[in-house]
Scaffold this motif. Structure first.
Motif, mmCIF file in Angstrom:
data_model
loop_
_atom_site.group_PDB
_atom_site.id
_atom_site.type_symbol
_atom_site.label_atom_id
_atom_site.label_comp_id
_atom_site.label_asym_id
_atom_site.label_seq_id
_atom_site.Cartn_x
_atom_site.Cartn_y
_atom_site.Cartn_z
ATOM 1 N N ASP A 122 1.030 -1.246 0.533
ATOM 2 C CA ASP A 122 -0.311 -0.040 0.069
ATOM 3 C C ASP A 122 1.238 0.950 0.267
ATOM 4 O OD1 ASP A 122 -1.672 2.194 2.113
ATOM 5 O OD2 ASP A 122 -2.833 1.143 0.631
ATOM 6 N N PRO A 123 0.439 2.221 -0.939
ATOM 7 C CA PRO A 123 1.107 3.915 -0.920
ATOM 8 C C PRO A 123 2.088 4.650 0.833
ATOM 9 C CG PRO A 123 0.228 3.848 -2.564
ATOM 10 C CD PRO A 123 -0.633 2.447 -1.750
ATOM 11 N N GLN A 124 0.992 3.798 1.559
ATOM 12 C CA GLN A 124 1.265 4.684 2.845
ATOM 13 C C GLN A 124 1.639 3.262 3.633
ATOM 14 O OE1 GLN A 124 -0.788 6.943 3.597
ATOM 15 N NE2 GLN A 124 -1.286 7.522 1.941
ATOM 16 N N ALA A 125 2.072 2.802 3.511
ATOM 17 C CA ALA A 125 3.204 1.580 4.250
ATOM 18 C C ALA A 125 4.801 1.849 4.227
ATOM 19 C CB ALA A 125 2.829 0.184 3.956
ATOM 20 N N ALA A 126 4.760 2.212 2.717
ATOM 21 C CA ALA A 126 6.199 3.039 2.415
ATOM 22 C C ALA A 126 5.957 4.086 3.161
ATOM 23 C CB ALA A 126 6.152 3.225 0.784
ATOM 24 N N LEU A 127 5.544 4.728 3.253
ATOM 25 C CA LEU A 127 6.539 6.050 4.065
ATOM 26 C C LEU A 127 6.716 6.367 5.409
ATOM 27 C CD1 LEU A 127 2.900 8.382 2.865
ATOM 28 C CD2 LEU A 127 5.226 8.193 2.222
ATOM 29 N N ILE A 128 6.386 5.005 5.912
ATOM 30 C CA ILE A 128 6.938 5.124 7.139
ATOM 31 C C ILE A 128 8.465 4.582 7.396
ATOM 32 C CG2 ILE A 128 4.590 3.735 8.228
ATOM 33 C CD1 ILE A 128 6.295 0.775 8.039
ATOM 34 N N TYR A 129 8.932 4.129 6.233
ATOM 35 C CA TYR A 129 9.949 4.101 5.866
ATOM 36 C C TYR A 129 11.422 5.212 5.993
ATOM 37 C CZ TYR A 129 9.084 -0.597 5.990
ATOM 38 O OH TYR A 129 8.979 -1.767 6.400
ATOM 39 N N LEU A 130 10.212 6.550 5.472
ATOM 40 C CA LEU A 130 11.472 7.947 5.050
ATOM 41 C C LEU A 130 11.840 8.038 6.588
ATOM 42 C CD1 LEU A 130 8.271 9.763 3.082
ATOM 43 C CD2 LEU A 130 10.628 9.099 2.541
ATOM 44 N N ALA A 131 12.920 8.588 5.812
ATOM 45 C CA ALA A 131 13.963 9.413 6.693
ATOM 46 C C ALA A 131 13.071 10.487 7.871
ATOM 47 C CB ALA A 131 15.385 9.997 6.471
ATOM 48 N N ASP A 132 13.593 11.074 8.773
ATOM 49 C CA ASP A 132 12.718 12.190 9.346
ATOM 50 C C ASP A 132 13.791 13.195 9.192
ATOM 51 O OD1 ASP A 132 15.549 11.458 11.260
ATOM 52 O OD2 ASP A 132 13.881 11.596 13.360
ATOM 53 N N HIS A 133 14.900 13.134 8.452
ATOM 54 C CA HIS A 133 16.083 14.501 7.594
ATOM 55 C C HIS A 133 16.046 14.422 6.011
ATOM 56 C CE1 HIS A 133 18.663 10.820 7.256
ATOM 57 N NE2 HIS A 133 19.349 12.028 6.297
ATOM 58 N N VAL A 134 16.025 15.509 6.085
ATOM 59 C CA VAL A 134 16.223 16.400 4.651
ATOM 60 C C VAL A 134 17.699 16.120 3.918
ATOM 61 C CG1 VAL A 134 15.624 17.610 2.631
ATOM 62 C CG2 VAL A 134 13.770 17.219 4.825
ATOM 63 N N ASP A 135 18.170 15.122 3.177
ATOM 64 C CA ASP A 135 19.250 15.340 2.008
ATOM 65 C C ASP A 135 19.291 17.060 2.031
ATOM 66 O OD1 ASP A 135 21.686 15.093 1.958
ATOM 67 O OD2 ASP A 135 20.845 13.580 0.077
ATOM 68 N N GLU A 136 20.218 17.559 1.576
ATOM 69 C CA GLU A 136 19.556 19.325 1.387
ATOM 70 C C GLU A 136 20.467 19.220 0.297
ATOM 71 O OE1 GLU A 136 20.131 22.074 3.529
ATOM 72 O OE2 GLU A 136 19.636 21.199 4.499
ATOM 73 N N GLY A 137 21.693 17.962 0.002
ATOM 74 C CA GLY A 137 21.685 17.245 -1.098
ATOM 75 C C GLY A 137 20.709 17.103 -2.572
ATOM 76 N N ARG A 138 19.504 16.696 -2.198
ATOM 77 C CA ARG A 138 18.216 17.027 -2.675
ATOM 78 C C ARG A 138 17.770 17.915 -2.949
ATOM 79 N NH1 ARG A 138 15.863 10.856 -1.133
ATOM 80 N NH2 ARG A 138 14.912 11.110 -3.648
ATOM 81 N N LEU A 139 17.293 19.118 -1.994
ATOM 82 C CA LEU A 139 16.732 19.968 -2.194
ATOM 83 C C LEU A 139 17.139 20.684 -3.698
ATOM 84 C CD1 LEU A 139 16.796 21.765 1.387
ATOM 85 C CD2 LEU A 139 15.472 19.894 -0.379
ATOM 86 N N PRO A 140 16.187 22.102 -4.120
ATOM 87 C CA PRO A 140 16.284 22.612 -5.570
ATOM 88 C C PRO A 140 17.076 23.844 -4.687
ATOM 89 C CG PRO A 140 13.775 22.426 -4.803
ATOM 90 C CD PRO A 140 14.519 21.421 -3.558
#
Length: 142
Positions: A122-140
């Motif tokens: 389920d698409p919602q199930a994948a969200l629990i694996y998201l890290a709680d920080h943002v990789d600065e290199g992936r930001l525009p």
């Protein structure tokens, strides 16, 4: 179990329910659970699977499952959930930790919706694996 969990994100139930008929020897791939497509195996995973099948062939069994235990070799039922949860005790990591490691890597590298679709989740199930920080290199760049 460990190779499939770590490299292919296989859950214990996917491995537990894997049957001989779902192993494609020609294409070196397997069908796992509710995944929409067969999973191609890398050489290391394929070698481990072949060793497992060779070990299984040494037992006189009609059980259709890849993983057969002393308790299931006489019947047709899959290995127990408890058996799979302790199968990797000697290495010190339970199967769910290995699977989670793989899913965390994929979900944080790729689109979580694509990961969920390829794993039959389920698409919602994948969200629990998201890290709680943002990789600065992936930001525009601003």
């Amino acid at each position: 179990m460990g190779m499939l969990a770590l490299l292919h994100g296989a859950s214990s139930s996917e491995v537990r329910l894997l049957q001989i008929a779902e192993v494609d020897h020609f294409a070196q791939r397997i069908r796992l659970g509710k995944r929409p497509h067969p999973v191609p195996l890398d050489p290391a995973s394929w070698t481990v699977l072949q060793r497992c099948l060779a070990h299984r062939d040494a037992w006189p069994t009609e059980n259709p499952h890849v993983l057969v235990t002393k308790g299931t070799k006489a019947g047709r039922s899959p290995a127990s959930t408890a058996y799979l949860s302790h199968i990797l005790d000697d290495c010190g990591f339970p199967p769910r930790v290995l699977r989670s490691t793989r899913l965390v890597d994929l979900v944080n590298t790729l689109d979580p919706k694509l990961v969920a679709a390829s794993f039959g989740m389920d698409p919602q199930a994948a969200l629990i694996y998201l890290a709680d920080h943002v990789d600065e290199g992936r930001l525009p760049a601003l």
